[in-house]
Each structure stands twice: as structure tokens, then as C-alpha cells.
Motif scaffolding. Structure first.
Motif, PDB file in Angstrom:
ATOM      1  N   UNK A  59       0.839  -1.205   0.000  1.00 25.51           N
ATOM      2  CA  UNK A  59       0.000   0.000   0.000  1.00 25.51           C
ATOM      3  C   UNK A  59       0.871   1.250   0.000  1.00 25.51           C
ATOM      4  N   UNK A  60       1.877   1.256   0.843  1.00 22.66           N
ATOM      5  CA  UNK A  60       2.755   2.419   0.933  1.00 22.66           C
ATOM      6  C   UNK A  60       3.477   2.672  -0.387  1.00 22.66           C
ATOM      7  N   UNK A  61       3.912   1.580  -1.009  1.00 25.09           N
ATOM      8  CA  UNK A  61       4.629   1.737  -2.281  1.00 25.09           C
ATOM      9  C   UNK A  61       3.710   2.228  -3.376  1.00 25.09           C
ATOM     10  N   UNK A  62       2.485   1.727  -3.359  1.00 22.00           N
ATOM     11  CA  UNK A  62       1.507   2.195  -4.338  1.00 22.00           C
ATOM     12  C   UNK A  62       1.297   3.708  -4.183  1.00 22.00           C
ATOM     13  N   UNK A  63       1.157   4.120  -2.934  1.00 22.58           N
ATOM     14  CA  UNK A  63       0.957   5.537  -2.657  1.00 22.58           C
ATOM     15  C   UNK A  63       2.177   6.353  -3.102  1.00 22.58           C
ATOM     16  N   UNK A  64       3.351   5.789  -2.864  1.00 21.53           N
ATOM     17  CA  UNK A  64       4.573   6.480  -3.275  1.00 21.53           C
ATOM     18  C   UNK A  64       4.590   6.681  -4.788  1.00 21.53           C
ATOM     19  N   UNK A  65       4.219   5.645  -5.509  1.00 21.16           N
ATOM     20  CA  UNK A  65       4.208   5.735  -6.972  1.00 21.16           C
ATOM     21  C   UNK A  65       3.194   6.780  -7.436  1.00 21.16           C
ATOM     22  N   UNK A  66       2.052   6.757  -6.788  1.00 20.96           N
ATOM     23  CA  UNK A  66       0.974   7.723  -7.077  1.00 20.96           C
ATOM     24  C   UNK A  66       1.472   9.153  -6.907  1.00 20.96           C
ATOM     25  N   UNK A  67       2.100   9.379  -5.772  1.00 18.78           N
ATOM     26  CA  UNK A  67       2.588  10.723  -5.469  1.00 18.78           C
ATOM     27  C   UNK A  67       3.660  11.134  -6.480  1.00 18.78           C
ATOM     28  N   UNK A  68       4.480  10.196  -6.825  1.00 19.60           N
ATOM     29  CA  UNK A  68       5.535  10.507  -7.796  1.00 19.60           C
ATOM     30  C   UNK A  68       4.926  10.924  -9.138  1.00 19.60           C
ATOM     31  N   UNK A  69       3.916  10.167  -9.536  1.00 15.95           N
ATOM     32  CA  UNK A  69       3.237  10.480 -10.782  1.00 15.95           C
ATOM     33  C   UNK A  69       2.643  11.887 -10.751  1.00 15.95           C
ATOM     34  N   UNK A  70       1.979  12.190  -9.652  1.00 18.41           N
ATOM     35  CA  UNK A  70       1.382  13.524  -9.526  1.00 18.41           C
ATOM     36  C   UNK A  70       2.451  14.608  -9.567  1.00 18.41           C
ATOM     37  N   UNK A  71       3.565  14.284  -8.948  1.00 19.23           N
ATOM     38  CA  UNK A  71       4.656  15.247  -8.878  1.00 19.23           C
ATOM     39  C   UNK A  71       5.173  15.584 -10.269  1.00 19.23           C
ATOM     40  N   UNK A  72       5.367  14.567 -11.072  1.00 20.10           N
ATOM     41  CA  UNK A  72       5.864  14.763 -12.431  1.00 20.10           C
ATOM     42  C   UNK A  72       4.898  15.627 -13.237  1.00 20.10           C
ATOM     43  N   UNK A  73       3.623  15.283 -13.126  1.00 19.77           N
ATOM     44  CA  UNK A  73       2.619  16.025 -13.874  1.00 19.77           C
ATOM     45  C   UNK A  73       2.536  17.475 -13.420  1.00 19.77           C
ATOM     46  N   UNK A  74       2.529  17.637 -12.131  1.00 17.52           N
ATOM     47  CA  UNK A  74       2.390  18.974 -11.574  1.00 17.52           C
ATOM     48  C   UNK A  74       3.572  19.844 -11.980  1.00 17.52           C
ATOM     49  N   UNK A  75       4.716  19.233 -12.064  1.00 18.45           N
ATOM     50  CA  UNK A  75       5.896  19.952 -12.507  1.00 18.45           C
ATOM     51  C   UNK A  75       5.736  20.445 -13.929  1.00 18.45           C
ATOM     52  N   UNK A  76       5.201  19.589 -14.790  1.00 23.33           N
ATOM     53  CA  UNK A  76       4.972  19.971 -16.177  1.00 23.33           C
ATOM     54  C   UNK A  76       3.970  21.119 -16.250  1.00 23.33           C
ATOM     55  N   UNK A  77       2.916  21.010 -15.477  1.00 22.99           N
ATOM     56  CA  UNK A  77       1.912  22.074 -15.412  1.00 22.99           C
ATOM     57  C   UNK A  77       2.553  23.378 -15.005  1.00 22.99           C
ATOM     58  N   UNK A  78       3.347  23.284 -13.973  1.00 27.88           N
ATOM     59  CA  UNK A  78       3.973  24.480 -13.437  1.00 27.88           C
ATOM     60  C   UNK A  78       4.805  25.182 -14.500  1.00 27.88           C
ATOM     61  N   UNK A  79       5.605  24.415 -15.192  1.00 29.41           N
ATOM     62  CA  UNK A  79       6.450  24.974 -16.237  1.00 29.41           C
ATOM     63  C   UNK A  79       5.613  25.684 -17.297  1.00 29.41           C
ATOM     64  N   UNK A  80       4.546  25.011 -17.708  1.00 29.53           N
ATOM     65  CA  UNK A  80       3.761  25.618 -18.780  1.00 29.53           C
ATOM     66  C   UNK A  80       3.049  26.879 -18.320  1.00 29.53           C
ATOM     67  N   UNK A  81       2.510  26.831 -17.124  1.00 27.30           N
ATOM     68  CA  UNK A  81       1.855  28.022 -16.584  1.00 27.30           C
ATOM     69  C   UNK A  81       2.844  29.172 -16.476  1.00 27.30           C
ATOM     70  N   UNK A  82       4.002  28.851 -16.004  1.00 27.20           N
ATOM     71  CA  UNK A  82       5.042  29.859 -15.808  1.00 27.20           C
ATOM     72  C   UNK A  82       5.388  30.538 -17.139  1.00 27.20           C
ATOM     73  N   UNK A  83       5.574  29.699 -18.128  1.00 28.47           N
ATOM     74  CA  UNK A  83       5.898  30.189 -19.454  1.00 28.47           C
ATOM     75  C   UNK A  83       4.790  31.086 -19.987  1.00 28.47           C
ATOM     76  N   UNK A  84       3.574  30.626 -19.762  1.00 31.04           N
ATOM     77  CA  UNK A  84       2.416  31.354 -20.255  1.00 31.04           C
ATOM     78  C   UNK A  84       2.333  32.729 -19.602  1.00 31.04           C
ATOM     79  N   UNK A  85       2.471  32.738 -18.293  1.00 33.29           N
ATOM     80  CA  UNK A  85       2.385  33.998 -17.558  1.00 33.29           C
ATOM     81  C   UNK A  85       3.530  34.926 -17.942  1.00 33.29           C
ATOM     82  N   UNK A  86       4.700  34.339 -18.120  1.00 35.23           N
ATOM     83  CA  UNK A  86       5.871  35.155 -18.449  1.00 35.23           C
ATOM     84  C   UNK A  86       5.695  35.861 -19.796  1.00 35.23           C
ATOM     85  N   UNK A  87       5.017  35.172 -20.709  1.00 37.13           N
ATOM     86  CA  UNK A  87       4.873  35.741 -22.048  1.00 37.13           C
ATOM     87  C   UNK A  87       3.795  36.812 -22.137  1.00 37.13           C
TER      88      UNK A  87
END
Lengths: 147, 147
Positions: free
Chosen positions: B84-112
Motif C-alpha cells: 500500500x505504501x509503495x503504491x501511494x509512493x508511486x501515485x505521489x511521484x506520478x502527480x509530482x511529475x505532472x504537476x511539474x509539467x503544469x507548473x512549467x507551462x503556466x510559468x511560461x504562459x504567464x511570463x509571455x
DNA sequence: CTTGAACCTCTAGTTACTAGAGGATGTAGC
DNA sequence: GCTACATCCTCTAGTAACTAGAGGTTCAAG
């Protein structure tokens, strides 16, 4: 000249979701054919693409509603839009920081589990005792439980 | 010997939430005093702390239910817990990767955004036109919209 | 003994959909 | 023209994890 199914295929937004967006007033009510089925055009398609993309970027529907309204008055200043985008950026950043902390703690917890019996399981111990967390846990985690 | 309010103060879990946890069977039904009000002891407190901490780590309630059940049988192997803990860890990692991508794109958008009129607003343009995203957008964003 | 905080139950609302029932319509093949 | 069958329609209810509010009771301090 698009059925709801075609529109769904083109935008990647599921059919019930399109109807839902119409119901809550994010999409205007489309024309209907004689049989009563919805027919869409390219304007609806663009609007739906806009919504979809904004959703992918994590904007809540209420923000999207506002963005759509703003984008309909092209001569205004875009300060309001910028404010929404910046708010969203800050939100995402906050989530990112928190999620990172979660990740670290989960990782540490899982790493310490030597997989013996439940009695000695590190995961259970850490979950049960807040004191076993990293020191600066409180700072980050204290008052809001979000994902 | 704790009222629900005291328990709430000690654990940081809001009163209605405690009642909710009882309702869905995460917390056992506590004793009541003559007036019918709930009274708790330290066992309930520990259990609630466990729940709270697991929630802070992003575990869904159903996982917590399972973890609690497992932690009640201390002689078993802790493999299930680890899973269960490992599943949760994988889940969180996945969210982290996605959120990072979102952040980058938002940042770029706002900057422009040069903050002129809505007509020329970069934020609106990018939201409207998926093609203006970064190239590898699709890879990351395609099929699931999560937060 | 009064007053006000804290407690009780119950229902409904939140976000953004998703699932399902039960029925109508559109379309492809014969 | 007819028959399947996919797609469409509306409506209700369910999801996660609470939160808010109504309307009423009990507890604790002064």
C-alpha cells in the motif's frame, strides 16, 4: 455540423462531460436537428478546446468561466486574466512544494521498512507517531491537508 | 475522558470530520455519557492521529481503512502494508511529475503575457490553441486530467 | 438558575464529473 | 422498406472527503 460524439472525438472531452458543461452554462446551448440531437460547429469546438486545455492546466471551472467571459471582450485590458493565471501559478507552486515534502517522507518511510511483521513495521509506526516524521514537518504540513 | 471537542483540539481533526469518520466506520462508535454525548479515550486519540497522519500523506480513506485493519493483526507479515505504501509512493511521484509539467507551462504562459489587451493576451492564446504548448506536452498530459 | 458554548442528528451542498436506467433517433446493410 | 445496432436523449444518483446549516439538547461557568 458535428454530432456530440464527433465533437467528443475531436476534442478529447467525453460526451457526458460536454453535456455537463452545457448544463452548468460553460458551453452555450447548441442547435438541435429535427430529431432533437445536438449539432455543433467549429466555434463550439474552439470553446471546448479552450476549456479542455485550461482544465489540463488545473484551472477550476469557475476560473475558466471567468476566463471565457473575459476572452469575449477583446478590447479590455488583460490584467484580470493575468491575475487569474498568476493565482493558478501560485496555487500549483504551493501544491508542488507540499507534494515534494510528502514524497520525501513516503520514500523515507518505505525505505525503512524491513518487511518483517506488522508489529515492527516502520510504515505503521511512522503513521501512528507524528514525532517520527522529519523535523520540519510541522512547518509544511500543519494546517491544510491537501493533495 | 475526552469530549469530541477536546479530541478535535488534540488531534487537529475537525469535529464534524470525526463524526464523519465514525459514520463511515473508520473510527469505532465511542461510549456516550448520560446526556448522549460522545466520550473518547487515548486509544481513539491514537487511532485518529494515525488517520490524520496518513491523510496528510495523501492516503485515501479506503487505504487507511485497510492499513488500520492490518495494524490490528501485529503478527502478520507486513508485506501488504508495504504494498500500500509503495503504491501511494508511486501515485505521489506520478502527480509530482505532472504537476511539474503544469507548473512549467503556466510559468511560461504567464511570463509571455505583456499585459496589453485581451485580444493580444498570451494566456488566452495559449489556452485556446493547444499547438502553442511545449512540444512534449502530449506525452505527459494526454489521457488523464488530474490535479 | 441562567446564559452561552459545545454538543446532538439530519439533510444537503461542494467539485467535476461518471454511471446507469429507460427510451428515442440515426445509419448501414440486406 | 426493414432490421439491427450504434449513438443519441433526459433524468437520477453516485463518487471522495468532507463542510455547512437547521433545529434542538446538554454542559459548564458565573
Amino acid at each position: 455540423m458535428l454530432s456530440i460524439g464527433k465533437l467528443s472525438g475531436l476534442t478529447g472531452v467525453k460526451v457526458p462531460t460536454i453535456r455537463y458543461y452545457e448544463q452548468i452554462g460553460l458551453l452555450p446551448k447548441p442547435e438541435r436537428n429535427e430529431g432533437g440531437q445536438r449539432i455543433y460547429n467549429n466555434t463550439s469546438r474552439e470553446r471546448l478546446n479552450f476549456i479542455r486545455h485550461a482544465r489540463e492546466l488545473g484551472f477550476p471551472l469557475e476560473d475558466i468561466r471567468e476566463l471565457l467571459a473575459l476572452s469575449d471582450s477583446p478590447d479590455q485590458s488583460c490584467d484580470a486574466i493575468d491575475a487569474i493565471a498568476k493565482r493558478q501559478l501560485a496555487e500549483v507552486e504551493h501544491r508542488l512544494v507540499r507534494l515534494n515534502a510528502l514524497y520525501k517522507e513516503l520514500e523515507r518511510m518505505v525505505a525503512q521498512c524491513t518487511c518483517g511483521t506488522v508489529q515492527t513495521c516502520r510504515v505503521i509506526q511512522v503513521l501512528g507517531d507524528h514525532g517520527l516524521c522529519v523535523a520540519d514537518h510541522q512547518k509544511i504540513m500543519s494546517h491544510d491537508i491537501d493533495q
